[in-house]
Design a protein around this motif. Structure first.
Motif, mmCIF file in Angstrom:
data_model
loop_
_atom_site.group_PDB
_atom_site.id
_atom_site.type_symbol
_atom_site.label_atom_id
_atom_site.label_comp_id
_atom_site.label_asym_id
_atom_site.label_seq_id
_atom_site.Cartn_x
_atom_site.Cartn_y
_atom_site.Cartn_z
ATOM 1 N N VAL A 211 14.199 -29.229 -14.668
ATOM 2 C CA VAL A 211 12.822 -28.743 -14.687
ATOM 3 C C VAL A 211 12.822 -27.264 -15.089
ATOM 4 N N ASN A 212 12.052 -26.928 -16.086
ATOM 5 C CA ASN A 212 11.947 -25.546 -16.555
ATOM 6 C C ASN A 212 11.012 -24.782 -15.625
ATOM 7 N N GLN A 213 11.572 -23.936 -14.771
ATOM 8 C CA GLN A 213 10.775 -23.253 -13.759
ATOM 9 C C GLN A 213 9.756 -22.297 -14.383
ATOM 10 N N ASP A 214 10.168 -21.560 -15.402
ATOM 11 C CA ASP A 214 9.241 -20.630 -16.049
ATOM 12 C C ASP A 214 8.037 -21.360 -16.639
ATOM 13 N N ARG A 215 8.293 -22.506 -17.233
ATOM 14 C CA ARG A 215 7.204 -23.282 -17.824
ATOM 15 C C ARG A 215 6.254 -23.796 -16.749
ATOM 16 N N VAL A 216 6.806 -24.210 -15.632
ATOM 17 C CA VAL A 216 5.981 -24.696 -14.528
ATOM 18 C C VAL A 216 5.115 -23.569 -13.977
ATOM 19 N N ILE A 217 5.698 -22.400 -13.809
ATOM 20 C CA ILE A 217 4.941 -21.260 -13.281
ATOM 21 C C ILE A 217 3.825 -20.864 -14.239
ATOM 22 N N MET A 218 4.125 -20.875 -15.546
ATOM 23 C CA MET A 218 3.085 -20.602 -16.540
ATOM 24 C C MET A 218 1.950 -21.617 -16.422
ATOM 25 N N LEU A 219 2.300 -22.887 -16.255
ATOM 26 C CA LEU A 219 1.300 -23.939 -16.141
ATOM 27 C C LEU A 219 0.424 -23.724 -14.914
ATOM 28 N N VAL A 220 1.040 -23.324 -13.799
ATOM 29 C CA VAL A 220 0.287 -23.095 -12.563
ATOM 30 C C VAL A 220 -0.740 -21.980 -12.744
ATOM 31 N N PHE A 221 -0.335 -20.886 -13.376
ATOM 32 C CA PHE A 221 -1.264 -19.776 -13.600
ATOM 33 C C PHE A 221 -2.364 -20.171 -14.572
ATOM 34 N N ILE A 222 -2.016 -20.949 -15.595
ATOM 35 C CA ILE A 222 -3.029 -21.379 -16.568
ATOM 36 C C ILE A 222 -4.054 -22.288 -15.898
ATOM 37 N N LEU A 223 -3.590 -23.251 -15.109
ATOM 38 C CA LEU A 223 -4.511 -24.166 -14.438
ATOM 39 C C LEU A 223 -5.391 -23.433 -13.432
ATOM 40 N N GLY A 224 -4.780 -22.561 -12.630
ATOM 41 C CA GLY A 224 -5.555 -21.796 -11.660
ATOM 42 C C GLY A 224 -6.573 -20.893 -12.342
ATOM 43 N N GLY A 225 -6.169 -20.255 -13.446
ATOM 44 C CA GLY A 225 -7.087 -19.411 -14.189
ATOM 45 C C GLY A 225 -8.237 -20.192 -14.786
ATOM 46 N N ALA A 226 -7.943 -21.370 -15.327
ATOM 47 C CA ALA A 226 -8.995 -22.202 -15.911
ATOM 48 C C ALA A 226 -10.016 -22.605 -14.851
ATOM 49 N N MET A 227 -9.543 -22.956 -13.654
ATOM 50 C CA MET A 227 -10.464 -23.312 -12.574
ATOM 51 C C MET A 227 -11.336 -22.119 -12.188
ATOM 52 N N ALA A 228 -10.770 -20.923 -12.181
ATOM 53 C CA ALA A 228 -11.548 -19.724 -11.877
ATOM 54 C C ALA A 228 -12.596 -19.474 -12.958
ATOM 55 N N GLY A 229 -12.244 -19.760 -14.222
ATOM 56 C CA GLY A 229 -13.215 -19.616 -15.300
ATOM 57 C C GLY A 229 -14.380 -20.574 -15.147
ATOM 58 N N VAL A 230 -14.096 -21.813 -14.776
ATOM 59 C CA VAL A 230 -15.160 -22.785 -14.527
ATOM 60 C C VAL A 230 -16.024 -22.315 -13.360
ATOM 61 N N ALA A 231 -15.376 -21.784 -12.316
ATOM 62 C CA ALA A 231 -16.121 -21.248 -11.176
ATOM 63 C C ALA A 231 -17.026 -20.098 -11.606
ATOM 64 N N GLY A 232 -16.556 -19.295 -12.582
ATOM 65 C CA GLY A 232 -17.381 -18.211 -13.095
ATOM 66 C C GLY A 232 -18.660 -18.732 -13.731
ATOM 67 N N LEU A 233 -18.561 -19.825 -14.488
ATOM 68 C CA LEU A 233 -19.750 -20.437 -15.077
ATOM 69 C C LEU A 233 -20.704 -20.926 -13.992
ATOM 70 N N LEU A 234 -20.178 -21.653 -13.005
ATOM 71 C CA LEU A 234 -21.019 -22.192 -11.937
ATOM 72 C C LEU A 234 -21.665 -21.071 -11.129
ATOM 73 N N PHE A 235 -20.923 -19.984 -10.924
ATOM 74 C CA PHE A 235 -21.464 -18.840 -10.180
ATOM 75 C C PHE A 235 -22.653 -18.232 -10.917
ATOM 76 N N THR A 236 -22.518 -18.025 -12.221
ATOM 77 C CA THR A 236 -23.609 -17.416 -12.977
ATOM 78 C C THR A 236 -24.821 -18.338 -13.055
#
Length: 321
Positions: A211-236
Motif C-alpha cells: 500500500v502506497n502510504q503517501d498516495r493514501v494520505i493524499m487521497l484522505v486530504f483530497i476527500l476531506g477537502g472536497a467534503m469541506a467544499g461541499v459544506a461551503g456551498l451548503l453553508f452559503t
C-alpha cells in the motif's frame, strides 16, 4: 430561560438543528479522516472550508446567478459551484499536506510539531486570504461579512402541524447525508478505501503489503477537502454570507462534532454533527442566540471529560464494511 419557546417550536427548532448540523458533519469528515490515518488534528481544515465559500461566491458572480435567475441557470450555477468548491477546497487541502505536513513526516517529527504546524497553517491561510481580498476588492472585503446571493429561492415544500419544511432545508440535509453515505461506501467497499483503512490501522504492515502510504494520505486530504467544499456551498445557501475568517468558528464546531461522534469514525461525524446542531438551536431557543457558540464549547469540554472516545468511538482503521 424560556423553555416554553423551545417546547412550542420544538419541531421547527429540531429541523433547523438538523440543517445546521449537516454542515458541521460534512466539515467534520475532514478532521476525522485525517485523524484516523495520521493521528493529526488538521486545524487548517477550517480554512479549507472558507475557500469553498469564496469559490461559491466567485462562481455565482462570474455566471451572474442570483435569486432572480431562471430555473435552468439556478441548476447550472448550483452544480457548477458544487464542483468548483469541491475542487478548490480539495486543492488547498492537498497543498497544505504537500507543503506543510509531508516534510514533517519525512523527518519523523513528533506529534506536537504537527499540531503547531497545523495551527500555523490555519493562521497563515486566513491572513493571506484576507490580504489578497483587500488588495483586489478593497476595504469591504475586510472582517465584515460579505453577502453571497444564492440563486435558490426559499419556499415551503411541506407543512406538518406548525413545522414548515423548506426546499433549502431538504436540499442541505439530503445533500449532506448523501455525500456522507457515498464517502462511507467508498471507504468501506472500494479498493482505495481498503488502503485507507489499512494505513489507518497499521501503516507499517500496510506498506509491507504494497500500500502506497503517501498516495493514501493524499487521497484522505483530497476527500476531506472536497467534503469541506461541499459544506461551503451548503453553508452559503443557508446563511448567504462569507468572510475571510468564516472558517474559525465553523472549524471548532466541526471538530467538536467529530469528537462528539468519535473522532476517526466516519459515521460518528454524521451523528456528532447532527446532535451538535440540534443542541445549539435548542440552547438558542431556551437562552438566546448568543449562547449558540458557547454551547458548542461546553459540549466539547463535557465530551472530553466524560467520554473522550466519543459516542461511537470506533477508529477508521477498525471500521468494517
Amino acid at each position: 430561560m424560556d423553555f416554553n419557546a423551545l417546547i412550542d417550536g420544538l419541531g421547527g427548532h429540531t429541523l433547523d438543528g438538523l440543517t445546521r448540523g449537516s454542515i458541521y458533519a460534512l466539515v467534520a469528515l475532514g478532521y476525522t479522516m485525517v485523524y484516523g490515518v495520521l493521528r493529526l488534528i488538521n486545524f487548517a481544515h477550517s480554512e479549507v472550508f472558507m475557500v469553498g465559500t469564496w469559490t461559491v461566491l466567485g462562481v455565482y458572480t462570474v455566471l451572474g446567478a442570483d435569486s432572480e435567475s431562471a430555473m435552468p441557470m439556478v441548476i447550472f450555477a448550483t452544480l457548477t459551484a458544487l464542483v468548483a468548491a469541491a475542487l478548490a477546497s480539495a486543492s488547498v487541502a492537498l497543498a497544505v499536506e504537500r507543503i506543510a505536513y509531508r516534510p514533517l513526516r519525512k523527518k519523523n517529527a513528533p506529534p506536537l510539531i504537527f499540531l503547531i504546524t497545523a495551527i500555523g497553517c490555519s493562521l497563515v491561510l486566513v491572513e493571506i486570504f484576507g490580504h489578497v481580498l483587500k488588495v483586489f476588492f478593497g476595504a469591504p472585503f475586510g472582517r465584515a461579512p460579505v453577502n453571497v446571493p444564492s440563486p435558490i429561492q426559499t419556499h415551503t415544500l411541506l407543512t406538518i402541524g406548525d413545522v414548515r419544511i423548506t426546499n433549502v432545508q431538504v436540499f442541505i440535509i439530503l445533500g449532506a447525508v448523501l455525500m456522507m453515505v457515498a464517502l462511507d461506501l467508498f471507504v468501506n467497499r472500494s479498493r482505495l478505501g481498503r488502503g485507507v483503512r489499512a494505513v489507518a490501522q497499521d501503516p507499517d504492515t500496510a506498506a509491507l503489503m504494497g500500500v502506497n502510504q503517501d498516495r493514501v494520505i493524499m487521497l484522505v486530504f483530497i476527500l476531506g477537502g472536497a467534503m469541506a467544499g461541499v459544506a461551503g456551498l451548503l453553508f452559503t445557501i443557508n446563511f448567504d454570507i462569507t468572510k475571510f475568517d468564516i472558517g474559525f468558528i465553523i472549524g471548532i464546531k466541526a471538530f467538536t462534532a467529530a469528537v462528539l461522534g468519535g473522532i476517526g469514525n466516519l459515521r460518528g461525524a454524521l451523528v456528532g454533527g447532527l446532535l451538535l446542531g440540534i443542541v445549539e438551536v435548542y440552547a438558542s431557543a431556551v437562552f438566546s442566540s448568543n449562547w449558540a457558540d458557547v454551547t458548542a464549547f461546553i459540549v466539547l469540554v463535557l465530551v472530553l471529560m466524560f467520554r473522550p472516545t466519543g459516542l461511537l468511538g470506533e477508529s477508521l482503521g477498525k471500521a468494517r464494511a
